[in-house]
Design a protein around this motif. Sequence first.
Motif, PDB file in Angstrom:
ATOM      1  N   TRP A   1     -43.921 -41.932  41.983  1.00  0.00           N
ATOM      2  CA  TRP A   1     -44.218 -40.847  41.042  1.00  0.00           C
ATOM      3  C   TRP A   1     -42.878 -40.317  40.543  1.00  0.00           C
ATOM      4  CZ3 TRP A   1     -48.671 -38.825  39.089  1.00  0.00           C
ATOM      5  CH2 TRP A   1     -48.645 -37.542  38.548  1.00  0.00           C
ATOM      6  N   ALA A   2     -42.284 -41.010  39.587  1.00  0.00           N
ATOM      7  CA  ALA A   2     -40.949 -40.651  39.113  1.00  0.00           C
ATOM      8  C   ALA A   2     -40.794 -41.020  37.641  1.00  0.00           C
ATOM      9  CB  ALA A   2     -39.885 -41.376  39.936  1.00  0.00           C
ATOM     10  N   ASN A   3     -39.909 -40.295  36.970  1.00  0.00           N
ATOM     11  CA  ASN A   3     -39.575 -40.629  35.591  1.00  0.00           C
ATOM     12  C   ASN A   3     -38.673 -41.850  35.569  1.00  0.00           C
ATOM     13  OD1 ASN A   3     -40.955 -38.614  34.145  1.00  0.00           O
ATOM     14  ND2 ASN A   3     -39.458 -37.113  34.832  1.00  0.00           N
ATOM     15  N   PRO A   4     -38.713 -42.679  34.573  1.00  0.00           N
ATOM     16  CA  PRO A   4     -39.448 -42.465  33.334  1.00  0.00           C
ATOM     17  C   PRO A   4     -40.893 -42.965  33.380  1.00  0.00           C
ATOM     18  CG  PRO A   4     -38.109 -44.420  33.096  1.00  0.00           C
ATOM     19  CD  PRO A   4     -37.818 -43.842  34.465  1.00  0.00           C
ATOM     20  N   HIS A   5     -41.270 -43.742  34.414  1.00  0.00           N
ATOM     21  CA  HIS A   5     -42.635 -44.270  34.508  1.00  0.00           C
ATOM     22  C   HIS A   5     -43.082 -44.279  35.954  1.00  0.00           C
ATOM     23  CE1 HIS A   5     -42.407 -45.889  30.421  1.00  0.00           C
ATOM     24  NE2 HIS A   5     -41.197 -46.308  30.734  1.00  0.00           N
ATOM     25  N   VAL A   6     -44.367 -43.998  36.182  1.00  0.00           N
ATOM     26  CA  VAL A   6     -44.889 -44.221  37.522  1.00  0.00           C
ATOM     27  C   VAL A   6     -44.979 -45.727  37.730  1.00  0.00           C
ATOM     28  CG1 VAL A   6     -46.178 -42.058  37.556  1.00  0.00           C
ATOM     29  CG2 VAL A   6     -47.344 -44.163  36.888  1.00  0.00           C
ATOM     30  N   ARG A   7     -44.942 -46.136  38.984  1.00  0.00           N
ATOM     31  CA  ARG A   7     -45.027 -47.561  39.296  1.00  0.00           C
ATOM     32  C   ARG A   7     -45.932 -47.738  40.498  1.00  0.00           C
ATOM     33  NH1 ARG A   7     -42.326 -51.629  41.937  1.00  0.00           N
ATOM     34  NH2 ARG A   7     -40.925 -50.254  43.047  1.00  0.00           N
ATOM     35  N   VAL A   8     -46.772 -48.769  40.425  1.00  0.00           N
ATOM     36  CA  VAL A   8     -47.727 -49.051  41.488  1.00  0.00           C
ATOM     37  C   VAL A   8     -47.589 -50.513  41.899  1.00  0.00           C
ATOM     38  CG1 VAL A   8     -50.166 -49.041  42.165  1.00  0.00           C
ATOM     39  CG2 VAL A   8     -49.374 -47.455  40.400  1.00  0.00           C
TER      40      VAL A   8
ATOM     41  N   ALA B   1     -52.790 -61.854  45.594  1.00  0.00           N
ATOM     42  CA  ALA B   1     -51.541 -61.642  44.861  1.00  0.00           C
ATOM     43  C   ALA B   1     -51.110 -60.183  44.855  1.00  0.00           C
ATOM     44  CB  ALA B   1     -51.713 -62.126  43.423  1.00  0.00           C
ATOM     45  N   MET B   2     -49.811 -59.990  44.839  1.00  0.00           N
ATOM     46  CA  MET B   2     -49.202 -58.665  44.658  1.00  0.00           C
ATOM     47  C   MET B   2     -49.031 -58.445  43.158  1.00  0.00           C
ATOM     48  SD  MET B   2     -47.548 -55.971  45.878  1.00  0.00           S
ATOM     49  CE  MET B   2     -46.889 -56.405  47.464  1.00  0.00           C
ATOM     50  N   TRP B   3     -49.430 -57.275  42.681  1.00  0.00           N
ATOM     51  CA  TRP B   3     -49.297 -56.902  41.278  1.00  0.00           C
ATOM     52  C   TRP B   3     -48.359 -55.712  41.157  1.00  0.00           C
ATOM     53  CZ3 TRP B   3     -51.967 -58.784  36.859  1.00  0.00           C
ATOM     54  CH2 TRP B   3     -52.847 -59.840  37.124  1.00  0.00           C
ATOM     55  N   ASN B   4     -47.503 -55.723  40.159  1.00  0.00           N
ATOM     56  CA  ASN B   4     -46.609 -54.611  39.831  1.00  0.00           C
ATOM     57  C   ASN B   4     -47.094 -53.982  38.535  1.00  0.00           C
ATOM     58  OD1 ASN B   4     -44.449 -54.716  41.884  1.00  0.00           O
ATOM     59  ND2 ASN B   4     -44.296 -56.816  41.136  1.00  0.00           N
ATOM     60  N   ILE B   5     -47.474 -52.724  38.616  1.00  0.00           N
ATOM     61  CA  ILE B   5     -48.068 -52.030  37.476  1.00  0.00           C
ATOM     62  C   ILE B   5     -47.167 -50.866  37.069  1.00  0.00           C
ATOM     63  CG2 ILE B   5     -50.139 -50.871  36.623  1.00  0.00           C
ATOM     64  CD1 ILE B   5     -50.550 -53.827  37.647  1.00  0.00           C
ATOM     65  N   GLU B   6     -46.926 -50.756  35.784  1.00  0.00           N
ATOM     66  CA  GLU B   6     -46.145 -49.656  35.223  1.00  0.00           C
ATOM     67  C   GLU B   6     -47.098 -48.702  34.526  1.00  0.00           C
ATOM     68  OE1 GLU B   6     -43.542 -49.431  31.287  1.00  0.00           O
ATOM     69  OE2 GLU B   6     -42.557 -50.594  32.861  1.00  0.00           O
ATOM     70  N   GLY B   7     -46.837 -47.412  34.674  1.00  0.00           N
ATOM     71  CA  GLY B   7     -47.656 -46.413  33.997  1.00  0.00           C
ATOM     72  C   GLY B   7     -46.791 -45.493  33.163  1.00  0.00           C
ATOM     73  N   PRO B   8     -47.401 -44.479  32.593  1.00  0.00           N
ATOM     74  CA  PRO B   8     -46.633 -43.517  31.801  1.00  0.00           C
ATOM     75  C   PRO B   8     -45.832 -42.579  32.705  1.00  0.00           C
ATOM     76  CG  PRO B   8     -48.925 -42.863  31.892  1.00  0.00           C
ATOM     77  CD  PRO B   8     -48.821 -44.188  32.594  1.00  0.00           C
ATOM     78  N   THR B   9     -45.175 -41.631  32.117  1.00  0.00           N
ATOM     79  CA  THR B   9     -44.438 -40.625  32.854  1.00  0.00           C
ATOM     80  C   THR B   9     -45.406 -39.724  33.627  1.00  0.00           C
ATOM     81  OG1 THR B   9     -42.946 -38.747  32.611  1.00  0.00           O
ATOM     82  CG2 THR B   9     -44.408 -39.155  30.793  1.00  0.00           C
ATOM     83  N   PRO B  10     -44.989 -39.172  34.764  1.00  0.00           N
ATOM     84  CA  PRO B  10     -45.865 -38.243  35.484  1.00  0.00           C
ATOM     85  C   PRO B  10     -46.358 -37.090  34.609  1.00  0.00           C
ATOM     86  CG  PRO B  10     -44.039 -38.859  36.899  1.00  0.00           C
ATOM     87  CD  PRO B  10     -43.747 -39.440  35.528  1.00  0.00           C
ATOM     88  N   ASN B  11     -45.521 -36.611  33.693  1.00  0.00           N
ATOM     89  CA  ASN B  11     -45.931 -35.502  32.823  1.00  0.00           C
ATOM     90  C   ASN B  11     -47.120 -35.852  31.940  1.00  0.00           C
ATOM     91  OD1 ASN B  11     -43.991 -33.825  33.868  1.00  0.00           O
ATOM     92  ND2 ASN B  11     -42.517 -34.202  32.236  1.00  0.00           N
ATOM     93  N   ALA B  12     -47.320 -37.120  31.640  1.00  0.00           N
ATOM     94  CA  ALA B  12     -48.481 -37.543  30.849  1.00  0.00           C
ATOM     95  C   ALA B  12     -49.721 -37.670  31.722  1.00  0.00           C
ATOM     96  CB  ALA B  12     -48.186 -38.873  30.162  1.00  0.00           C
ATOM     97  N   LEU B  13     -49.536 -37.894  33.020  1.00  0.00           N
ATOM     98  CA  LEU B  13     -50.668 -38.089  33.926  1.00  0.00           C
ATOM     99  C   LEU B  13     -51.214 -36.786  34.505  1.00  0.00           C
ATOM    100  CD1 LEU B  13     -49.461 -41.268  35.854  1.00  0.00           C
ATOM    101  CD2 LEU B  13     -51.182 -41.131  34.040  1.00  0.00           C
TER     102      LEU B  13
END
Length: 125
Positions: free
Chosen positions: A41-48, A60-72
Amino acid sequence: LTVALLLTSMWARPVPAHHSTAMFERSEVTSITGTIRFFSWANPHVRVEIVEEKDGVAGAMWNIEGPTPNALIPVGWKRTTLKPGDKVTLKINPMKSGSNAGLLVGAILSDGTVLTDGSRRAAAQ
């Protein structure tokens, strides 16, 4: 010339840097069901990081990028929404390359809570 440069610099505004989302297949939404391995949970993007499970077998392991925490935050996400070990389904726009990565569109938590990334495109999915 010096005066022109000085005047130009007075009105210059910084432009935030951002990378493109061209590598994601934005017209396609894929569901990945599995176990959360990592949530940042960090800028510039959340990552999962999620380990996909099919028929109860880890895959399989997946790497997912999300928007900034401020958008979520306005759409219900918190820094504690995803924790290692949580069973979830992530909705993503997959990579055009076919690699195990993608852009977060939303999530369905184990209690049935549905969360989006807050974008108009997520609302349409």
